[in-house]
Design a protein around this motif. Structure first.
Motif, short mmCIF file in Angstrom:
data_model
loop_
_atom_site.label_atom_id
_atom_site.label_comp_id
_atom_site.label_asym_id
_atom_site.label_seq_id
_atom_site.Cartn_x
_atom_site.Cartn_y
_atom_site.Cartn_z
N GLU A 59 38.17 43.25 45.12
CA GLU A 59 37.95 42.27 46.19
C GLU A 59 39.15 42.20 47.12
O GLU A 59 38.99 42.09 48.34
N ARG B 124 35.27 34.79 49.38
CA ARG B 124 34.38 35.66 48.61
C ARG B 124 34.39 35.36 47.11
O ARG B 124 33.45 35.68 46.40
N THR B 125 35.47 34.77 46.61
CA THR B 125 35.58 34.51 45.17
C THR B 125 35.49 33.03 44.82
O THR B 125 35.72 32.66 43.67
N LEU C 205 38.74 41.58 40.67
CA LEU C 205 39.52 40.88 41.68
C LEU C 205 40.35 41.87 42.50
O LEU C 205 40.47 41.72 43.73
N TRP D 255 33.32 32.13 41.77
CA TRP D 255 33.54 32.86 40.53
C TRP D 255 34.00 31.89 39.45
O TRP D 255 34.79 30.97 39.70
#
Length: 95
Positions: A54, A30-31, A51, A34
Motif C-alpha cells: 500500500e 486506503r487503510t 501495508l 483495516w
C-alpha cells in the motif's frame, strides 16, 4: 556572462514534505478500515507486506499526480527565479 532573463524553477528540496504528507494521506485513507494486526513474533511486529504494498502504491500515485500538476500548473508549487545567461564570457568578447 551576461544575464538575458530569468526562468521559474521548482524548489525540489521544499517539495519533500509535500510528497511525504500526500503519500501518508493516501495510505491513511486506503487503510482506514483495516483491522489492527498484532504480530506473532515480537521482533518483527511491524512487518506487514500488505501495508508495504500500500505504501509503495501510494508513493507511485503521489508522484504521478505531482508530475502531472507540475506539467500543467508549475506556479502552484514553491519555486524561485533563476537567471538565464547567454553563455558568452566577457573575456571572449574582448579578444
Amino acid at each position: 556572462m551576461k544575464q538575458v532573463g530569468t526562468q521559474w524553477k521548482i524548489d525540489w528540496p521544499k517539495m519533500g514534505p509535500s510528497i511525504l504528507i500526500a503519500t501518508a494521506l493516501i495510505v491513511a485513507i486506503r487503510t482506514a478500515k483495516w483491522a489492527a494486526k498484532a504480530g506473532s513474533d515480537p521482533n518483527f511486529s511491524d512487518v506487514d507486506t500488505e501495508l508495504d504494498r500500500e505504501i509503495s502504491y501510494a508513493a507511485r500515485i503521489t508522484l504521478r499526480v505531482m508530475h502531472e500538476l507540475i506539467k500543467k500548473h508549475e506556479g502552484i508549487f514553491p519555486g524561485k527565479k533563476e537567471p538565464i545567461f547567454d553563455g558568452v564570457y566577457d573575456e571572449d568578447l574582448a579578444e
